[in-house]
Design an enzyme around this catalytic site. Sequence first.
Site, PDB file in Angstrom:
ATOM      1  N   LYS A  17     -41.004  32.192 -44.620  1.00  0.00           N
ATOM      2  CA  LYS A  17     -40.800  32.242 -46.068  1.00  0.00           C
ATOM      3  C   LYS A  17     -40.954  30.812 -46.577  1.00  0.00           C
ATOM      4  CE  LYS A  17     -37.323  33.834 -49.395  1.00  0.00           C
ATOM      5  NZ  LYS A  17     -36.051  34.582 -49.481  1.00  0.00           N
ATOM      6  N   LYS A  24     -43.426  32.834 -51.099  1.00  0.00           N
ATOM      7  CA  LYS A  24     -44.214  33.827 -50.353  1.00  0.00           C
ATOM      8  C   LYS A  24     -43.806  33.831 -48.889  1.00  0.00           C
ATOM      9  CE  LYS A  24     -48.140  31.551 -51.289  1.00  0.00           C
ATOM     10  NZ  LYS A  24     -49.551  31.099 -51.260  1.00  0.00           N
ATOM     11  N   VAL A  25     -44.151  34.928 -48.236  1.00  0.00           N
ATOM     12  CA  VAL A  25     -43.870  35.049 -46.799  1.00  0.00           C
ATOM     13  C   VAL A  25     -45.200  35.172 -46.075  1.00  0.00           C
ATOM     14  CG1 VAL A  25     -42.744  36.410 -44.995  1.00  0.00           C
ATOM     15  CG2 VAL A  25     -41.682  36.234 -47.264  1.00  0.00           C
ATOM     16  N   ASP A  75     -29.289  43.733 -52.832  1.00  0.00           N
ATOM     17  CA  ASP A  75     -30.685  44.066 -53.169  1.00  0.00           C
ATOM     18  C   ASP A  75     -31.262  44.998 -52.109  1.00  0.00           C
ATOM     19  OD1 ASP A  75     -33.824  42.268 -53.765  1.00  0.00           O
ATOM     20  OD2 ASP A  75     -33.019  44.128 -54.601  1.00  0.00           O
TER      21      ASP A  75
HETATM   22  C1  B5S Z   1     -33.279  37.929 -43.246  1.00  0.00           C
HETATM   23  O1  B5S Z   1     -34.625  38.283 -43.318  1.00  0.00           O
HETATM   24  C2  B5S Z   1     -35.380  37.818 -44.300  1.00  0.00           C
HETATM   25  C3  B5S Z   1     -34.863  37.035 -45.322  1.00  0.00           C
HETATM   26  C4  B5S Z   1     -35.735  36.638 -46.323  1.00  0.00           C
HETATM   27  O2  B5S Z   1     -35.281  35.916 -47.327  1.00  0.00           O
HETATM   28  C5  B5S Z   1     -37.048  37.013 -46.319  1.00  0.00           C
HETATM   29  C6  B5S Z   1     -37.511  37.768 -45.281  1.00  0.00           C
HETATM   30  N1  B5S Z   1     -38.807  38.080 -45.344  1.00  0.00           N
HETATM   31  C7  B5S Z   1     -39.605  38.755 -44.469  1.00  0.00           C
HETATM   32  C8  B5S Z   1     -39.486  38.727 -43.076  1.00  0.00           C
HETATM   33  C9  B5S Z   1     -40.379  39.459 -42.326  1.00  0.00           C
HETATM   34  C10 B5S Z   1     -41.379  40.187 -42.962  1.00  0.00           C
HETATM   35  C11 B5S Z   1     -42.307  40.962 -42.134  1.00  0.00           C
HETATM   36  O3  B5S Z   1     -42.280  40.906 -40.914  1.00  0.00           O
HETATM   37  N2  B5S Z   1     -43.156  41.733 -42.827  1.00  0.00           N
HETATM   38  C12 B5S Z   1     -44.156  42.553 -42.380  1.00  0.00           C
HETATM   39  C13 B5S Z   1     -44.505  42.694 -41.044  1.00  0.00           C
HETATM   40  C14 B5S Z   1     -45.556  43.555 -40.695  1.00  0.00           C
HETATM   41  C15 B5S Z   1     -46.213  44.269 -41.694  1.00  0.00           C
HETATM   42  C16 B5S Z   1     -45.841  44.122 -43.021  1.00  0.00           C
HETATM   43  C17 B5S Z   1     -44.818  43.276 -43.372  1.00  0.00           C
HETATM   44  C18 B5S Z   1     -41.455  40.188 -44.357  1.00  0.00           C
HETATM   45  O4  B5S Z   1     -42.413  40.936 -44.965  1.00  0.00           O
HETATM   46  C19 B5S Z   1     -42.577  40.714 -46.370  1.00  0.00           C
HETATM   47  C20 B5S Z   1     -42.787  42.036 -47.066  1.00  0.00           C
HETATM   48  C21 B5S Z   1     -41.579  42.910 -46.930  1.00  0.00           C
HETATM   49  N3  B5S Z   1     -41.346  43.664 -48.165  1.00  0.00           N
HETATM   50  C22 B5S Z   1     -40.572  39.481 -45.103  1.00  0.00           C
HETATM   51  C23 B5S Z   1     -36.695  38.198 -44.251  1.00  0.00           C
END
Ligand code: B5S
Length: 337
Positions: A41, A25-26, A133
Amino acid sequence: MSRYPTLRSCGYELDRTIGTGGFGKVKLATHTLTGEKVAIKIMDKTKLGKDLPRVKLEISALKNLSHPNICKLYQVIETESHCYVVMEYCSGGELFDHIVEKSRLSEMESRMFFRQIISAVSYLHDNGYAHRDLKPENVLLDREQNLKIIDFGLCAKPQGGMDSLLLTSCGSPTYAAPELIQGVKYHGSEVDIWSMGVILYALLCGCLPFESDNIDELFKKILKGKYIEPGWLSSGSKRLLRRMLCVDPLKRIRISELINDPWISLGFGCPPSTKNHNVDRCKDTECLEVISQYCEIDKEIIWSRISKWKYDSETATYLLLLNKKKYGAPLVLKKKE
Ligand SMILES: COc1cc(O)cc(Nc2ccc(C(=O)Nc3ccccc3)c(OCCC[NH3+])c2)c1
């Protein structure tokens, strides 16, 4: 008590979960020293099994890659049981949500985003990586609506370079190229171009070119390569989409042709930038001074440690201070308690 005490002791305050994926999970978190938001992550190594080498590959990829349209790596923390990857928080959320909100984007807005994807993917390919992906969920926006590609969990760095063939079938079927879903050998760069075509279609049309709830139906549609061209599409965008969503990978447009396609430069007068970016590896004496005063260590010694790019706590603090400087926030570190 937090479920991840390691993160608190490493200087992060955890917040809500912002994503869940195959490997874990992130979570949103705050870097205590700088007060900056980050995305962490979290992976349970005991559950990763055969996927552990992929995690290592992604981390080594992220350590080698530095580009304004690729989500930044700040720190890697490893314990017996877990691996924590601390990355840039993209506060603008998913490009996908931005498209849904506006139902579809204008040609100009689509082009503005798509040029950034081209810039990031050509940089990736030039450095010998294929993402494999690419999909709207893996394209995020930062606070200034700059585009950030995330999730390199399925990326590949073919041993024999980008001309050698890959076989692993991976990624999400909706965005997967015909050769990938057929299970034949393929070039990573060619499957990335197909996925970029699906993303461009989503930007311009507000829906996906190939869709079905039934996986066999979906595969048939992708292998046929036929999709609806809505009336609002200009001839330039239709022509480009046909060259990207070309079933035969040998006839599909190549990244070098894509960069120079006239539709891509319309209104910009020039192709997207493809030069190598390493702005984050520059020596910023102002940020070094702040860390040097906080640690009471000479800034040249601090720089000699940071310039090893170990992606430890010092790398994270330095890169997060660089971030603060970029958008004009005060360069201060939270006083020791
Ligand atoms: C190289 O970047 C990576 C690699 C990886 O393996 C995973 C991720 N995951 C991330 C990074 C940042 C976010 C994020 O900032 N999301 C977010 C911010 C504001 C509102 C909503 C989402 C992230 O989000 C997870 C959902 C994305 N589908 C995943 C980065």
